[in-house]
Design an enzyme around this catalytic site. Structure first.
Site, PDB file in Angstrom:
ATOM      1  N   SER A 165      85.240 -21.948 -54.462  1.00 43.32           N
ATOM      2  CA  SER A 165      85.155 -20.521 -54.189  1.00 43.32           C
ATOM      3  C   SER A 165      85.385 -20.289 -52.690  1.00 43.32           C
ATOM      4  O   SER A 165      84.753 -20.927 -51.847  1.00 43.32           O
ATOM      5  CB  SER A 165      83.770 -20.011 -54.589  1.00 43.32           C
ATOM      6  OG  SER A 165      83.693 -18.654 -54.258  1.00 43.32           O
ATOM      7  N   GLY A 166      86.321 -19.419 -52.393  1.00 43.71           N
ATOM      8  CA  GLY A 166      86.612 -19.113 -50.984  1.00 43.71           C
ATOM      9  C   GLY A 166      87.693 -19.992 -50.408  1.00 43.71           C
ATOM     10  O   GLY A 166      88.016 -19.883 -49.214  1.00 43.71           O
ATOM     11  N   THR A 186      92.956 -16.985 -54.828  1.00 43.10           N
ATOM     12  CA  THR A 186      93.440 -15.645 -55.132  1.00 43.10           C
ATOM     13  C   THR A 186      94.492 -15.212 -54.116  1.00 43.10           C
ATOM     14  O   THR A 186      95.501 -14.615 -54.490  1.00 43.10           O
ATOM     15  CB  THR A 186      92.247 -14.670 -55.165  1.00 43.10           C
ATOM     16  OG1 THR A 186      91.259 -15.242 -56.022  1.00 43.10           O
ATOM     17  CG2 THR A 186      92.645 -13.322 -55.677  1.00 43.10           C
ATOM     18  N   ASN A 222      82.342 -16.304 -50.459  1.00 41.71           N
ATOM     19  CA  ASN A 222      83.605 -15.586 -50.337  1.00 41.71           C
ATOM     20  C   ASN A 222      83.325 -14.085 -50.473  1.00 41.71           C
ATOM     21  O   ASN A 222      82.635 -13.650 -51.381  1.00 41.71           O
ATOM     22  CB  ASN A 222      84.538 -16.078 -51.463  1.00 41.71           C
ATOM     23  CG  ASN A 222      85.905 -15.416 -51.404  1.00 41.71           C
ATOM     24  OD1 ASN A 222      86.185 -14.613 -50.524  1.00 41.71           O
ATOM     25  ND2 ASN A 222      86.737 -15.763 -52.374  1.00 41.71           N
ATOM     26  N   SER A 251      85.159 -12.861 -53.916  1.00 40.79           N
ATOM     27  CA  SER A 251      85.165 -13.977 -54.858  1.00 40.79           C
ATOM     28  C   SER A 251      85.523 -13.499 -56.266  1.00 40.79           C
ATOM     29  O   SER A 251      84.933 -12.537 -56.773  1.00 40.79           O
ATOM     30  CB  SER A 251      83.780 -14.626 -54.856  1.00 40.79           C
ATOM     31  OG  SER A 251      83.787 -15.728 -55.727  1.00 40.79           O
ATOM     32  N   SER A 252      86.512 -14.198 -56.830  1.00 38.49           N
ATOM     33  CA  SER A 252      86.901 -13.845 -58.205  1.00 38.49           C
ATOM     34  C   SER A 252      85.848 -14.450 -59.126  1.00 38.49           C
ATOM     35  O   SER A 252      85.653 -15.663 -59.117  1.00 38.49           O
ATOM     36  CB  SER A 252      88.263 -14.443 -58.533  1.00 38.49           C
ATOM     37  OG  SER A 252      89.120 -14.318 -57.438  1.00 38.49           O
ATOM     38  N   GLY A 260      87.421 -23.885 -59.363  1.00 38.56           N
ATOM     39  CA  GLY A 260      87.517 -25.342 -59.257  1.00 38.56           C
ATOM     40  C   GLY A 260      86.269 -25.998 -59.785  1.00 38.56           C
ATOM     41  O   GLY A 260      85.347 -25.332 -60.298  1.00 38.56           O
ATOM     42  N   GLU A 282      82.787 -27.490 -60.114  1.00 38.55           N
ATOM     43  CA  GLU A 282      81.555 -27.016 -59.466  1.00 38.55           C
ATOM     44  C   GLU A 282      80.432 -28.015 -59.681  1.00 38.55           C
ATOM     45  O   GLU A 282      80.262 -28.533 -60.792  1.00 38.55           O
ATOM     46  CB  GLU A 282      81.151 -25.638 -60.006  1.00 38.55           C
ATOM     47  CG  GLU A 282      82.064 -24.539 -59.472  1.00 38.55           C
ATOM     48  CD  GLU A 282      81.644 -23.144 -59.886  1.00 38.55           C
ATOM     49  OE1 GLU A 282      80.649 -23.012 -60.627  1.00 38.55           O
ATOM     50  OE2 GLU A 282      82.310 -22.185 -59.481  1.00 38.55           O
TER      51      GLU A 282
HETATM   52  N1  LIG Z   1      96.533 -17.977 -46.648  1.00 35.99           N
HETATM   53  C1  LIG Z   1      95.534 -17.313 -46.139  1.00 35.99           C
HETATM   54  N2  LIG Z   1      95.682 -16.673 -44.979  1.00 35.99           N
HETATM   55  C2  LIG Z   1      94.680 -15.977 -44.432  1.00 35.99           C
HETATM   56  N3  LIG Z   1      93.448 -15.883 -44.994  1.00 35.99           N
HETATM   57  C3  LIG Z   1      93.236 -16.496 -46.163  1.00 35.99           C
HETATM   58  C4  LIG Z   1      94.262 -17.242 -46.795  1.00 35.99           C
HETATM   59  N4  LIG Z   1      93.736 -17.763 -47.913  1.00 35.99           N
HETATM   60  C5  LIG Z   1      92.452 -17.327 -47.981  1.00 35.99           C
HETATM   61  N5  LIG Z   1      92.150 -16.581 -46.939  1.00 35.99           N
HETATM   62  C6  LIG Z   1      90.856 -15.956 -46.646  1.00 35.99           C
HETATM   63  O1  LIG Z   1      89.875 -16.568 -47.434  1.00 35.99           O
HETATM   64  C7  LIG Z   1      89.205 -15.605 -48.227  1.00 35.99           C
HETATM   65  C8  LIG Z   1      88.936 -16.202 -49.581  1.00 35.99           C
HETATM   66  O2  LIG Z   1      90.130 -16.398 -50.254  1.00 35.99           O
HETATM   67  P1  LIG Z   1      90.231 -16.191 -51.823  1.00 35.99           P
HETATM   68  O3  LIG Z   1      89.577 -14.952 -52.246  1.00 35.99           O
HETATM   69  O4  LIG Z   1      91.653 -16.367 -52.180  1.00 35.99           O
HETATM   70  O5  LIG Z   1      89.400 -17.397 -52.293  1.00 35.99           O
HETATM   71  P2  LIG Z   1      89.283 -17.933 -53.786  1.00 35.99           P
HETATM   72  O6  LIG Z   1      89.691 -19.336 -53.777  1.00 35.99           O
HETATM   73  O7  LIG Z   1      90.012 -17.034 -54.672  1.00 35.99           O
HETATM   74  O8  LIG Z   1      87.751 -17.892 -53.994  1.00 35.99           O
HETATM   75  P3  LIG Z   1      86.997 -17.533 -55.308  1.00 35.99           P
HETATM   76  O9  LIG Z   1      87.008 -18.724 -56.187  1.00 35.99           O
HETATM   77  O10 LIG Z   1      85.646 -17.206 -54.855  1.00 35.99           O
HETATM   78  O11 LIG Z   1      87.709 -16.391 -55.912  1.00 35.99           O
HETATM   79  C9  LIG Z   1      90.155 -14.444 -48.289  1.00 35.99           C
HETATM   80  O12 LIG Z   1      89.448 -13.273 -48.453  1.00 35.99           O
HETATM   81  C10 LIG Z   1      90.836 -14.481 -46.973  1.00 35.99           C
HETATM   82  O13 LIG Z   1      90.040 -13.861 -46.016  1.00 35.99           O
HETATM   83 MG   LIG Z   2      89.552 -15.758 -56.116  1.00 40.82          MG
END
Ligand SMILES: Nc1ncnc2c1ncn2[C@@H]1O[C@H](COP(=O)(O)OP(=O)(O)OP(=O)(O)O)[C@@H](O)[C@H]1O
Ligand SMILES: [Mg+2]
Length: 1193
Positions: free
Chosen positions: A160-161, A165, A207, A210-211, A440, A442
């Site tokens: 997460s984070g 997404t 995050n 977070s999705s 991923g 956990e």
């Molecule tokens: N390529 C990137 N460039 C800039 N910032 C990023 C990038 N990837 C992620 N981030 C930052 O990290 C934060 C978390 O990313 P994201 O929401 O995609 O995580 P996630 O893997 O989808 O987490 P979750 O499993 O909780 O949904 C985003 O809000 C953004 O601020």
């Molecule tokens: Mg996500």
């Protein structure tokens, strides 16, 4: 043991024993002291004893500066991968490949790498052609899809984070950009994301966005490659979040956005207030999220909903349900007891009414539904009261049910807008790219049923991944014609079998127990234990009280808390709730509960559990994926603080392990992990074989590779040569690298040697040329010097020779001249002698004459006296005869005569004695003079002696005076013998001197004729302003003046020079003749004279106060010494009149003696013919003055 040098990179194993600690990269800072000092990648210093340096390993060169594809790492292990990511991350390079997997490290900052330019750059490029990028993956998906006419999928996983997404969105954007249609459907696909995020995403501690669900977006492309539609699949929404949030976490964004962005009218209609008013929104004590603008988000959600064909009514209905949820959350329960049973009531509140009205149900029904449960046993329904906790659970379950179904409805709604079912026409081919953004692996402190589902999904994906990688490997081996039959690899199939595949697997056991009416979490655990305790992938509880069981997943062991498993798995809403919904007049709520309402009670009981649903959808997903060509994106979260440039090693290594990426490594290692294209291999290792040309000029690359590898590794070793690549084992690479290192080191040393030699030689040449130059210059200088010395030597020699020659000729000449001189002198001397002889003879003659005459006179006088005596005797005899007898008279007369004779004799004797005395005195005087001649001459004494006779009050020159000492007799004699002299007249006369007419030399006449200016013949006691006579030459003029001054000084009318009296600088020793020559030589120039005259005038103008000056004293002193200076001169001098003549050393230097003056005057007269006249004039112009005799001149 290996040798370390400063700057070498090593792996440092800190051996902390911690699970997620791997060796850290370090650079050797110091190694020449006893210990080795290394600085690790974290900036920490370590000191290591070389003897126990077992925790240090040399770093493979590929790991030092990092590589784009980590498969190429020599150190293909966790530490190597971690360091590679770290180095690149620190340089803001977040993407790295590991084979076909893209590893993306979350930068937590916006990097300028997603611009339209970048999109263009990455369009239609192969992987590896450009630096790693998410766009490269998207581009490959797209073009592979088109090229291979095969569906593609991209599996994006990570914690997460980690950025799943964001990566999904970036791929979507890239695909939308390169599909190049900008169609409405494309826009709709893109706009689905904000809606899904609003309803499915929330702020968590990990995050901010977070999705809370997994999703698979299948984007459909038409034949031309334009986006034609999409389908979204969602998995396992975290419904519990609607009711509960952990500290610092929020509910789904939509609630906050709605409360912020909704208009007041609508809010009033829905009875909504602020976020803080709702228990469901404040559990995490956090209603705001930094970096999110709920208001703006709400409007974008609404606009996205419009794009996705959400009708206004639907929007309102959604809002109503959301508001109802919030109001439900605010319901308060109060405990009651009925018939000894725990019961509860819902406190009547506006929230209840509002919630009921929003759901369009009766509040009473809501209350009943939430406080009682209807059980149907054997055809009879029995209502039992619920406790407060149960009541709350029912409420939460209802709310979760509403939200979960709402979410599913929204996804369906979106799909309805963007999904076009495939055409039945076989000619219309549709291809898709699926993007899986799924949670991923956990492993929390407490893991529950959700984690089991998530990890089950990840196990599936891992297997998919591993099989894919292995398949890729096999493909590559096949492609390269490599024999891979002996390469075996075991995947996580066993674990998967245990969880979900084999009979009596864990999921089925849970499911079974969930459906079993008396099934509890404990019975479920018991069954799990009894069924799987022997399975190596199952970890049973340590004892019967323990409620946790463990599963060995691909990423490690996870312990699951079994409590609550069944409840969560059942995920079924109570019949009362379904009844309540059924009773609602709201179509929307009925619609979202449609499936449940449609089911009968019994059917619902048999309805699939959550796990079976999940399993089914997962199976579908895996089926979908299995027909796709997959790409993998592994997102890594570098730190827990959402901070850029902060790299938490342990966190990252944990994610790397959970990402299953290590499997790639394991698969590689099982086969031939090291592979090089022939060109790469030749270029890298040709140093090992002398004479091998670079790859680009090689004809037979494969043969060359074979040649190198068999020479270096041996033919028996397990390496293989493919069609384009050479395949090696790890240890081969190590061996080759070591040998390459050695060979390169040798070559480096050779180059260094040559370069140093070259440098030294050029330096030497420079030095030598410098030395030669210096030598040249020095030799030139020395030769010139020697030449000069020799030249001067020769000149001297010449001079000496010439001098000898001249000296000889001079000697000869001198001899001749001496002879001539001698002859001349002899002649002259003889002449003089003869003249003198004649003179002497004359003198003698005269003297003898004189003596003779004197003798004669004396004899005559004697004779006269005798005659007189005789006459007297005769007279007396005559007289006496008259008185006496003749005889007696004669006797008497004789007697008297004898007496007189006797007297005469006595007188004669007296005279003789006097003469003798006189002669003796003269002789003495002569002796004394002789003696004095021997003694040094005191000039002044001499002059004084010579001219002393002048005296101060002596007789005037023409008057008689006393004769000088020794000459008195000459004066006297003629006087005494004056009478007798006349008698000498008869002596031979001296030659007569010619009478001269001196009238024309009269002083007055001469002066009037020749003297310059007003000078007269009269003597003056002042220095002349100009010489008496006219001289053309200035030197002569000066000399004349000098002579005049000297004359005045000699005469005592001018004082001697004063200043130099006391100064004895040796100038006294300058001979007087030199000084004469000085005045003769024109050393005194007009300028000098003028200067002196000016000086004199200045001096004259000086006041009489100078009388007391030093000069005055000196003058006084001088005057005291000079007794001969007259009163007048003394007076003038003391008055300050300076009579010193300027510019003549003779006159200025010091007082001179009279003899020197005399020499000077006479010398000037002799040596300066023109001066002779002046001198004569000067001398003659010293007219008689009182006390001075001109005769002395
Ligand atoms: N390529 C990137 N460039 C800039 N910032 C990023 C990038 N990837 C992620 N981030 C930052 O990290 C934060 C978390 O990313 P994201 O929401 O995609 O995580 P996630 O893997 O989808 O987490 P979750 O499993 O909780 O949904 C985003 O809000 C953004 O601020
Ligand atoms: Mg996500």
């Amino acid at each position: 043991m290996f040798f370390l040098m400063q700057g070498d990179y090593v792996w440092l194993d800190l051996k902390t024993g911690r699970e997620f600690v791997v060796p850290v990269g370090a650079v050797v800072k110091l190694c020449d002291s006893g210990q080795i000092q290394v600085l690790d990648d974290e900036g920490r210093e370590h000191w290591i004893f070389p003897q126990n340096a077992t925790n240090i390993k040399p770093m493979h060169p590929t790991s030092i500066h990092g590589v784009e594809d980590m498969i190429r790492l020599g150190d293909l292990n966790e530490a190597g991968i971690l360091r590679n990511l770290l180095i690149r991350y620190n340089e803001h390079v977040i993407y790295t490949y590991t084979g076909s997997i893209l590893v993306a490290v979350n930068p937590y900052q916006l990097l300028p790498i997603y611009t339209p330019d970048q999109i263009r750059l990455y369009t239609n490029r192969k992987i590896g052609e450009m630096p790693p990028h998410i766009f490269a993956i998207a581009d490959n998906c797209y073009f592979n899809m088109q090229r291979n006419n095969k569906d593609q999928c991209c599996i994006i996983s990570g914690e997460s984070g980690a950025g799943k997404t964001e990566s999904t969105k970036l791929i979507l954007q890239f695909l939308a950009a390169i599909s190049g249609q900008h169609s409405w459907i494309e826009q709709q696909v893109l706009e689905a994301t904000p809606i899904l995020e609003a309803f499915g995403n929330a702020k968590t501690i990990r995050n901010d966005n977070s999705s809370r669900f997994g999703k698979y977006i299948d984007i459909h492309f038409n034949k031309r490659g334009a986006i034609e539609g999409a389908k979204i699949e969602q998995y396992l929404l975290e419904k519990s979040r609607v009711c509960r949030q952990a500290a610092d976490e929020r509910n789904y964004h939509i609630f906050y956005c709605m409360l912020k962005g909704m208009g007041p009218e609508m809010k009033a209609k829905l009875g909504l207030g602020l976020a803080r008013d709702y228990c469901y929104l404040t559990a995490g004590n956090c209603t705001e999220c930094d970096g999110r603008d709920d208001l703006a988000d709400y409007s974008s959600i609404l606009s996205a909903m419009k794009v996705l064909m959400f009708s206004e009514t639907e929007n309102v209905e959604i809002s109503k349900l959301l508001a109802a949820i919030l109001h439900m959350g605010n319901l308060r329960f109060e405990a009651r007891t009925y018939d000894n049973l725990d019961a509860c009531v819902v406190v009547r509140s506006p929230d209840l009414v509002t919630a009921a009205s929003l759901m369009e149900v009766e509040p009473k029904d809501v209350m009943v539904c939430l406080t009682t449960r209807t059980l149907i046993t054997r055809g009879e329904s029995v209502t039992t009261p619920l406790s407060v906790e149960q009541g709350l659970d029912v409420r939460d379950a209802f709310v979760k049910g509403i939200y979960g179904r709402l979410f599913v409805w929204i996804v369906d709604k979106i799909n309805a807008a963007i999904y076009r079912p495939p055409s039945c026409e076989s000619s219309v081919i549709r291809r898709s790219i699926g993007l899986l953004d799924i949670f991923g692996f956990e492993n929390f402190i407490v893991n529950s049923f959700e984690q089991l589902c998530i990890n089950f999904a990840n196990e599936n994906l891992q297997q998919f991944f591993v099989r894919h990688v292995f398949k890729l490997e096999q493909e590559e081996y096949n492609l390269e014609d490599i024999n891979w039959q002996h390469i075996e690899f075991t995947d996580n199939q066993e674990a998967l079998d245990m969880i979900a595949n084999k009979p009596m697997n864990i999921i089925s056991l849970i499911d079974e127990e969930s459906k079993f009416p008396k099934g509890t979490d404990a019975t479920m655990l018991y069954k799990l234990n009894s069924q799987h305790k022997l399975n190596t992938n199952y970890i049973p509880p340590k004892n019967s009280y323990e409620t946790q069981f463990g599963i060995q997943h691909f990423a490690g062991v996870v312990h699951y808390e079994s409590r609550g498993f069944l409840e969560k798995n059942r995920d079924s809403l109570h019949t009362d709730i379904i009844q309540l919904v059924h009773s609602s007049k709201n179509k929307f709520i009925k619609q979202i509960f449609q499936a449940d309402v449609a089911m009968g009670v019994e059917t619902r009981k048999r309805s699939p559990t959550l796990s079976s649903q999940f399993k089914r959808s997962l199976e579908m997903l895996m089926r979908t994926l299995s027909v796709c060509q997959p790409f993998f994106v592994r997102c890594i979260k570098p730190n827990e603080f959402k901070k850029p440039l902060l790299f938490d090693r342990e966190l990252c290594i944990r994610q790397l392990r959970y990402s299953g990426m290590m499997e790639t490594i394991r698969i590689r290692r099982a086969g031939y992990p090291i592979r090089y294209s022939f060109a790469e291999f030749v270029d890298r290792y040709r140093v090992l074989m002398p004479g091998i040309k670079p790859a680009h000029i090689q004809d037979d690359l494969k043969g060359t590779c074979q040649q190198i590898v068999s020479a270096r590794l041996g033919k028996q070793e397990d390496w293989q040569i493919g069609k384009t690549k050479i395949f090696l084992k790890d240890h081969h690479d190590m061996q080759l690298e070591i040998e390459r290192d050695k060979a390169i080191t040798d070559k480096v040393i050779l180059i260094q040697k040559s370069v140093r030699g070259l440098k030294a030689r050029s330096n030497f040449r420079r030095l030598r040329s410098a030395v030669v130059c210096i030598q040249k210059v020095w030799r030139g200088y020395r030769s010139r010097k020697n030449y000069q010395i020799m030249k001067s030597g020769f000149i001297r020699l010449q001079a000496v020779c010439r001098s000898r020659k001249y000296y000889r000729s001079y000697r000869i000449t001198r001899c001749r001249i001496t002879l001539i001189q001698a002859r001349c002198r002899g002649f002259l001397i003889r002449q003089t002698f003869w003249r003198r002889l004649r003179a002497v003879l004359t003198l003698q003659a005269y003297t003898r004459g004189m003596i003779a005459r004197r003798l004669c006179q004396r004899l005559r006088a004697e004779h006269q006296r005798r005659l007189e005596a005789e006459r007297q005797r005769l007279a007396e005899e005559e007289q006496l005869r008259n008185q006496m007898t003749v005889r007696r008279a004669k006797a008497e007369a004789d007697r008297k005569h004898q007496e007189r004779l006797f007297q005469l004799a006595q007188q004669q004797e007296e005279r003789d004695r006097e003469e003798k005395e006189e002669a003796r005195r003269k002789k003495e005087l002569l002796d004394q003079m002789e003696r004095e001649k021997e003694q040094p001459v005191d000039h002044s004494d001499m002059v004084d002696r010579m001219f002393g006779f002048l005296g101060d009050s002596g007789p005037l020159p023409n008057q008689d005076g006393q004769a000088p000492a020794g000459f008195e007799d000459l004066e006297q004699t003629p006087r005494g013998e004056e009478a007798e002299e006349e008698m000498l007249n008869e002596a031979p006369p001296l030659p007569d001197e010619e009478e001269e007419d001196l009238s024309e030399y009269k002083f007055s006449k001469f002066a009037a004729t020749y003297f310059q200016g007003l000078s007269t013949h009269t003597y003056i006691r002042r220095p002349l302003k100009q010489p008496l006579l006219f001289h053309e030459d200035e030197g002569d003029q000066l000399a004349a003046l000098a002579v005049w001054i000297t004359v005045l000084r000699f005469m005592g009318d001018l004082p001697e020079p004063k200043c130099q009296i006391v100064i004895n600088d040796g100038s006294e020793k300058i001979p007087v003749m030199t000084k004469i020559y000085e005045t003769l030589g024109k050393r005194t120039y007009k300028r000098e004279l003028q200067e002196l005259q000016v000086e004199e005038e200045v001096r004259r103008s000086i006041d009489s106060q100078k009388r007391n000056s030093v000069r005055h004293k000196l003058v006084s002193l001088t005057l005291k010494r000079k007794s001969k200076i007259t009163e007048e001169v003394t007076r003038r001098l003391t008055e300050g009149v300076d009579y010193g003549l300027q510019g003549n050393s003779m006159l200025e230097d010091r007082p001179t003696s009279n003899l020197e003056k005399l020499h000077f005057i006479i010398g000037n007269g002799i040596l300066r013919p023109t001066e002779e006249t002046s001198l004569l004039t000067a001398s003659t112009c010293c007219p008689p003055s009182p006390g001075r005799s001109t005769t002395s001149w």
